[in-house]
Design a protein around this motif. Structure first.
Motif, PDB file in Angstrom:
ATOM      1  N   PHE A 190      18.654-144.679 -35.475  1.00  0.00           N
ATOM      2  CA  PHE A 190      18.577-143.518 -36.361  1.00  0.00           C
ATOM      3  C   PHE A 190      17.546-143.729 -37.470  1.00  0.00           C
ATOM      4  O   PHE A 190      17.071-142.774 -38.070  1.00  0.00           O
ATOM      5  CB  PHE A 190      19.941-143.239 -37.004  1.00  0.00           C
ATOM      6  CG  PHE A 190      20.917-142.567 -36.085  1.00  0.00           C
ATOM      7  CD1 PHE A 190      20.736-141.257 -35.685  1.00  0.00           C
ATOM      8  CD2 PHE A 190      22.032-143.253 -35.626  1.00  0.00           C
ATOM      9  CE1 PHE A 190      21.640-140.637 -34.836  1.00  0.00           C
ATOM     10  CE2 PHE A 190      22.946-142.636 -34.782  1.00  0.00           C
ATOM     11  CZ  PHE A 190      22.747-141.335 -34.384  1.00  0.00           C
ATOM     12  N   TYR A 209      14.036-137.522 -38.394  1.00  0.00           N
ATOM     13  CA  TYR A 209      14.952-136.691 -39.168  1.00  0.00           C
ATOM     14  C   TYR A 209      15.619-135.665 -38.255  1.00  0.00           C
ATOM     15  O   TYR A 209      15.224-135.470 -37.103  1.00  0.00           O
ATOM     16  CB  TYR A 209      14.208-135.975 -40.303  1.00  0.00           C
ATOM     17  CG  TYR A 209      12.942-135.252 -39.881  1.00  0.00           C
ATOM     18  CD1 TYR A 209      12.986-134.045 -39.175  1.00  0.00           C
ATOM     19  CD2 TYR A 209      11.690-135.780 -40.190  1.00  0.00           C
ATOM     20  CE1 TYR A 209      11.833-133.382 -38.788  1.00  0.00           C
ATOM     21  CE2 TYR A 209      10.521-135.130 -39.806  1.00  0.00           C
ATOM     22  CZ  TYR A 209      10.603-133.938 -39.111  1.00  0.00           C
ATOM     23  OH  TYR A 209       9.451-133.297 -38.711  1.00  0.00           O
ATOM     24  N   PHE A 210      16.646-134.993 -38.794  1.00  0.00           N
ATOM     25  CA  PHE A 210      17.321-133.902 -38.109  1.00  0.00           C
ATOM     26  C   PHE A 210      16.836-132.582 -38.697  1.00  0.00           C
ATOM     27  O   PHE A 210      16.623-132.463 -39.902  1.00  0.00           O
ATOM     28  CB  PHE A 210      18.836-133.991 -38.304  1.00  0.00           C
ATOM     29  CG  PHE A 210      19.464-135.223 -37.717  1.00  0.00           C
ATOM     30  CD1 PHE A 210      19.901-135.246 -36.402  1.00  0.00           C
ATOM     31  CD2 PHE A 210      19.634-136.359 -38.495  1.00  0.00           C
ATOM     32  CE1 PHE A 210      20.490-136.380 -35.859  1.00  0.00           C
ATOM     33  CE2 PHE A 210      20.223-137.500 -37.976  1.00  0.00           C
ATOM     34  CZ  PHE A 210      20.646-137.510 -36.651  1.00  0.00           C
ATOM     35  N   PHE A 233      17.256-133.860 -33.227  1.00  0.00           N
ATOM     36  CA  PHE A 233      16.772-135.101 -33.822  1.00  0.00           C
ATOM     37  C   PHE A 233      15.293-135.211 -33.487  1.00  0.00           C
ATOM     38  O   PHE A 233      14.907-135.304 -32.317  1.00  0.00           O
ATOM     39  CB  PHE A 233      17.540-136.294 -33.264  1.00  0.00           C
ATOM     40  CG  PHE A 233      17.165-137.618 -33.894  1.00  0.00           C
ATOM     41  CD1 PHE A 233      17.362-137.837 -35.244  1.00  0.00           C
ATOM     42  CD2 PHE A 233      16.622-138.642 -33.123  1.00  0.00           C
ATOM     43  CE1 PHE A 233      17.035-139.055 -35.829  1.00  0.00           C
ATOM     44  CE2 PHE A 233      16.289-139.861 -33.690  1.00  0.00           C
ATOM     45  CZ  PHE A 233      16.499-140.069 -35.044  1.00  0.00           C
ATOM     46  N   TYR A 242      11.692-137.172 -33.802  1.00  0.00           N
ATOM     47  CA  TYR A 242      11.207-138.525 -34.075  1.00  0.00           C
ATOM     48  C   TYR A 242       9.777-138.678 -33.531  1.00  0.00           C
ATOM     49  O   TYR A 242       9.377-138.013 -32.573  1.00  0.00           O
ATOM     50  CB  TYR A 242      12.116-139.564 -33.419  1.00  0.00           C
ATOM     51  CG  TYR A 242      12.251-139.432 -31.922  1.00  0.00           C
ATOM     52  CD1 TYR A 242      11.456-140.173 -31.051  1.00  0.00           C
ATOM     53  CD2 TYR A 242      13.169-138.541 -31.371  1.00  0.00           C
ATOM     54  CE1 TYR A 242      11.565-140.042 -29.677  1.00  0.00           C
ATOM     55  CE2 TYR A 242      13.286-138.395 -29.997  1.00  0.00           C
ATOM     56  CZ  TYR A 242      12.485-139.151 -29.153  1.00  0.00           C
ATOM     57  OH  TYR A 242      12.594-139.008 -27.797  1.00  0.00           O
ATOM     58  N   GLU A 259      11.778-134.112 -29.662  1.00  0.00           N
ATOM     59  CA  GLU A 259      13.027-133.589 -30.200  1.00  0.00           C
ATOM     60  C   GLU A 259      14.138-133.755 -29.167  1.00  0.00           C
ATOM     61  O   GLU A 259      13.926-133.551 -27.968  1.00  0.00           O
ATOM     62  CB  GLU A 259      12.882-132.126 -30.598  1.00  0.00           C
ATOM     63  CG  GLU A 259      11.932-131.923 -31.772  1.00  0.00           C
ATOM     64  CD  GLU A 259      11.850-130.481 -32.202  1.00  0.00           C
ATOM     65  OE1 GLU A 259      12.402-129.615 -31.482  1.00  0.00           O
ATOM     66  OE2 GLU A 259      11.249-130.212 -33.256  1.00  0.00           O
ATOM     67  N   ILE A 270      21.696-132.966 -30.072  1.00  0.00           N
ATOM     68  CA  ILE A 270      22.710-133.914 -30.534  1.00  0.00           C
ATOM     69  C   ILE A 270      23.509-134.504 -29.379  1.00  0.00           C
ATOM     70  O   ILE A 270      23.803-135.710 -29.362  1.00  0.00           O
ATOM     71  CB  ILE A 270      23.660-133.238 -31.543  1.00  0.00           C
ATOM     72  CG1 ILE A 270      22.873-132.773 -32.772  1.00  0.00           C
ATOM     73  CG2 ILE A 270      24.763-134.206 -31.972  1.00  0.00           C
ATOM     74  CD1 ILE A 270      22.231-133.885 -33.561  1.00  0.00           C
ATOM     75  N   LEU A 282      21.537-137.040 -27.740  1.00  0.00           N
ATOM     76  CA  LEU A 282      21.421-138.175 -28.654  1.00  0.00           C
ATOM     77  C   LEU A 282      22.678-139.048 -28.604  1.00  0.00           C
ATOM     78  O   LEU A 282      22.594-140.286 -28.578  1.00  0.00           O
ATOM     79  CB  LEU A 282      21.208-137.657 -30.083  1.00  0.00           C
ATOM     80  CG  LEU A 282      20.904-138.689 -31.169  1.00  0.00           C
ATOM     81  CD1 LEU A 282      19.556-139.338 -30.926  1.00  0.00           C
ATOM     82  CD2 LEU A 282      20.929-138.029 -32.539  1.00  0.00           C
ATOM     83  N   LEU A 296      27.206-137.322 -37.363  1.00  0.00           N
ATOM     84  CA  LEU A 296      26.545-136.334 -36.510  1.00  0.00           C
ATOM     85  C   LEU A 296      27.256-134.983 -36.566  1.00  0.00           C
ATOM     86  O   LEU A 296      26.611-133.936 -36.525  1.00  0.00           O
ATOM     87  CB  LEU A 296      26.488-136.841 -35.064  1.00  0.00           C
ATOM     88  CG  LEU A 296      25.462-137.942 -34.779  1.00  0.00           C
ATOM     89  CD1 LEU A 296      25.583-138.427 -33.336  1.00  0.00           C
ATOM     90  CD2 LEU A 296      24.045-137.441 -35.038  1.00  0.00           C
TER      91      LEU A 296
END
Length: 308
Positions: free
Chosen positions: A16, A22-23, A34, A36, A44, A47, A50, A66
């Motif tokens: 994370f 970031y979210f 999410f 990154y 992306e 959730i 993820l 989350l």
């Protein structure tokens, strides 16, 4: 008195904490994603994917974080791992939220401050960005142009951009609260109008006067706090806007230091690189050093005497 608290998004899984991750809520997907960095692009992940990828167990602290992210995401701009979010935004009990306009207002303040500083340096404005580019992408491009002029190298550019994004997201809460405060001011204006409209109703007039008396200390304090936030924003931006002049000063000092050191280059080379002490006698090394010093420094010494 109501207790104001924050929710801290402190994740345990190390992935994370990937830099610049970031979210954020995706209107296209209607879900929190999410986001990154991956190479020069951003990826992306929803959730649920993820949870599976990071093997997040039900009931774990990361699972709880989350769930809070999913609940909060639609009400704010971004959530960074490690960030602190007002708890009333997380649980939805507040009557305010971070709107795109609040984010845009903060972005505009940062860009305007940087433009002011850059224009003082070279007198030229930064090239405008095409109108069809909007939102975060527009801010990223705007910051890229300005950071480049401030001397940021390509390797530092992405990190610099995301540091500013984090900065924007923190101050966007304040802009949202400022908007909420404007609603309060509007209500007070309506109360004044009601007092005038019902001036013959003593009880209504008294209610308005009592409200004004009870709330005025709080309102004065709030106005002072908003002035403080503007001052903090100015102080933080000053570090960045002074960056160019600081770099120029460092480079000027570098030149002033390098100039006399260049005169020593040949002498240093004789004593270190060429390893003359092992090849020639000490006397020969001293003589060669003198010759180099004479050739390099005599004109400088003469110039200094003339200036004196």
């Amino acid at each position: 008195m109501t207790q104001v608290t924050d929710t801290n998004f402190l994740f345990e899984h190390e992935r994370f904490w990937k830099p610049c991750a970031y979210f954020m809520f995706s209107e296209e997907e209607n879900a929190v994603m999410f986001s990154y960095p991956f190479g020069d692009e951003r990826h992306e992940l929803d959730i649920n994917s993820l949870r599976a990828l990071f093997q997040i167990e039900d009931g774990s602290s990361d699972d709880a974080a989350l769930r809070a992210v999913e609940k909060t995401g639609p009400r704010i701009h971004r959530i960074w791992p490690g960030s602190s979010v007002p708890s009333d935004l997380v649980d939805g009990t507040c009557v305010w939220k971070v709107e795109p306009d609040h984010v845009q207002a903060t972005q505009n303040k940062i860009i305007a401050a940087l433009d002011f500083a850059l224009k003082k340096v070279d007198g030229r404005s930064v090239a405008p960005i095409a109108d069809h580019i909007t939102g975060d992408k527009r801010f990223e491009l705007a910051m890229e142009l300005r950071l480049e002029k401030l001397g940021f190298t390509p390797s530092k550019m992405i990190t610099g951009q995301h540091q500013f994004q984090f900065f924007v997201d923190e101050f966007a809460y304040l802009e949202a609260l400022r908007g909420h405060f404007s609603d309060i001011v509007w209500i007070l204006e309506k109360l004044n109008q009601a007092r005038a409209a019902y001036s013959k109703d003593a009880r209504t007039v008294d209610y308005v006067q009592q409200i004004q008396s009870l709330t005025s200390p709080s309102l004065r304090a709030l106005k002072d706090k908003f002035r403080e936030t503007d001052a903090i924003l100015a102080d933080i931006l000053k570090v960045v806007t002074d960056f160019d002049s600081m770099i120029k000063e460092v480079r000027f000092l570098r030149t002033e230091i390098r100039t006399p050191i260049v005169y020593w280059n040949e002498i240093v080379r004789m004593w270190t690189v060429d390893d003359l002490p092992k090849k020639k006698s000490g006397k020969a090394l001293v003589r060669k050093s003198y010759e180099r010093a004479r050739d390099s420094f005599e004109s400088t010494r003469t110039a200094n005497r003339a200036g004196a």
